[in-house]
Design an enzyme around this catalytic site. Structure first.
Site, PDB file in Angstrom:
ATOM      1  N   CYS A  40       0.900  -1.102  -0.036  1.00 46.34           N
ATOM      2  CA  CYS A  40      -0.037   0.016   0.070  1.00 46.34           C
ATOM      3  C   CYS A  40       0.761   1.327   0.002  1.00 46.34           C
ATOM      4  O   CYS A  40       1.688   1.448  -1.031  1.00 46.34           O
ATOM      5  CB  CYS A  40      -1.068   0.025   1.310  1.00 46.34           C
ATOM      6  SG  CYS A  40      -2.275   1.088   0.750  1.00 46.34           S
ATOM      7  N   GLU A  76      -1.151  -8.838   5.025  1.00 46.15           N
ATOM      8  CA  GLU A  76      -1.014  -8.802   6.586  1.00 46.15           C
ATOM      9  C   GLU A  76      -2.273  -8.799   7.139  1.00 46.15           C
ATOM     10  O   GLU A  76      -2.616  -9.060   8.310  1.00 46.15           O
ATOM     11  CB  GLU A  76       0.126  -7.807   7.001  1.00 46.15           C
ATOM     12  CG  GLU A  76      -0.726  -6.475   7.239  1.00 46.15           C
ATOM     13  CD  GLU A  76      -0.932  -5.646   6.089  1.00 46.15           C
ATOM     14  OE1 GLU A  76      -0.504  -6.067   5.076  1.00 46.15           O
ATOM     15  OE2 GLU A  76      -1.076  -4.363   6.180  1.00 46.15           O
ATOM     16  N   HIS A 100      -3.510  -5.421   1.107  1.00 48.84           N
ATOM     17  CA  HIS A 100      -2.827  -5.822   2.358  1.00 48.84           C
ATOM     18  C   HIS A 100      -2.725  -7.406   2.868  1.00 48.84           C
ATOM     19  O   HIS A 100      -3.589  -7.715   3.598  1.00 48.84           O
ATOM     20  CB  HIS A 100      -3.406  -5.059   3.383  1.00 48.84           C
ATOM     21  CG  HIS A 100      -3.258  -3.513   3.482  1.00 48.84           C
ATOM     22  ND1 HIS A 100      -2.512  -3.051   4.097  1.00 48.84           N
ATOM     23  CD2 HIS A 100      -4.115  -2.619   2.881  1.00 48.84           C
ATOM     24  CE1 HIS A 100      -2.448  -1.761   3.909  1.00 48.84           C
ATOM     25  NE2 HIS A 100      -3.490  -1.275   3.011  1.00 48.84           N
TER      26      HIS A 100
END
Lengths: 91, 244
Positions: free
Chosen positions: B87, B206, B204
């Protein structure tokens, strides 16, 4: 050493869709400004530059544009310089 | 393997990233500070996390690019170390010219925060090696400036070099305009550099590492890195003298 007032305008390259400009243009049209076309949104920077000559001042500002103020991958910039008296500069 | 996660002023996904790596993936990870001028010598991968470094002032990533640590990140990448920008991290890597192209304001002008589907375009990279080509991943995006742009020559170079890792797709893996959340050129969601050790992606991973979070699909990125680091035969690329 001279001092110059520099104005820099940074805009997206012509071939890149400026969605903000398009949205503003649509807004203007809905307000009746049918005559307005090709709205482009950009950034405006104003600052003072100290240099031995206008040519040197332009080189400094160009470097600042390429290195930071504009992203050459997506943006164009234009520079205008006018001599100013150092004492007049802000702060 | 050992990760480092860089914290810039305004990073806000650093904790999630540290958590995902340490608690879900079970790997060693250290936080790195944007002012650091020395990196731990045993790092395998540096992650530039999501967020709004320097308030996105000027352009997203434009200021963070000049953080002291970025010199070291560049040196690390030049040596062949793995760098993953997520990002805002992707935006920083393009501003730093470690990756080609740029991220423009979303075509909708809106901040978009939702899960999207990504099609894995190639498994020939340290970031996708554990996936399968054509696999569809469900991973969230959360950004206002994610419209990937590159000039036609650059796009051709990316395609010819098999450098596009992820494209926004339908749940069935079709690349359609409707599946493109932000107007990215060619639905591009993630790329890798020519030397295949620096990756940038807007989604994302994560945030998609536990079923509780709605998806575990993001783990494949970290599993891919683990493959590359732990199995020497995967290391196809020599350390590099120069980048780009």
């Amino acid at each position: 050493m001279q001092q110059f007032a520099a104005s820099v305008i940074v805009t997206l390259r012509q071939n890149i869709a400026d969605v903000q400009g398009k949205t503003i243009e649509d807004g203007l049209h809905s307000l009746g400004f049918a005559q307005i076309r090709n709205v482009r949104v950009g950034k405006f920077f104003h600052f003072s530059v100290q240099a031995a000559s206008e040519e040197e001042a332009r080189q400094i500002v160009e470097q600042a544009c390429v290195k930071l103020l504009a992203n050459p991958v997506i943006e164009d910039f234009s520079i205008s310089l006018t001599p100013e008296e150092a004492e007049v500069s802000e702060q | 393997m050992k990760y480092g996660v860089v914290i810039f002023p305004g990073s806000n996904c650093d904790r999630d990233t540290l958590y995902a790596i340490e608690h879900v993936m079970g790997e060693a990870v250290v936080p790195l500070w944007h002012k650091d001028r020395v990196l731990p010598s045993d790092l395998d991968c540096i992650i530039l996390p999501g967020g709004f470094s320097y308030g996105d002032y000027l352009r997203p990533g434009a200021i963070a690019r000049f953080s002291p640590i970025m010199q070291e990140v560049k040196r690390f990448a030049d040596r062949g170390g793995y760098v993953l920008g997520i990002c805002n991290g992707f935006q920083i890597l393009t501003e730093a010219q470690l990756l080609p192209g740029a991220l423009l304001q979303n075509a909708s002008l809106r901040f978009i925060c939702r899960s999207v589907f990504l099609r894995v375009e190639t498994v020939d990279s340290p970031f996708t090696a554990a996936a399968t080509t054509g696999q569809v991943l469900r991973i969230p995006i959360a950004h206002a400036d994610g419209r990937y742009y590159i000039d036609p020559d650059g796009l051709k170079a990316l395609e010819d070099g098999d450098q596009i890792l992820f494209r926004y797709a339908t749940p069935d893996g079709e690349i359609t305009e409707a599946a493109n959340p932000n107007g990215s050129l060619g639905n591009i969601a993630g790329i890798v550099n020519r030397h295949r050790n620096v990756c940038g992606m807007m989604p994302h991973p994560e945030r998609a590492v536990e079923a509780l979070l709605g998806s575990e699909d993001g783990k494949v990125v970290f599993e891919s890195l683990r493959l590359f680091v732990q199995q020497q035969e995967y290391r196809q690329w020599e350390p590099l003298a120069s980048q780009n």
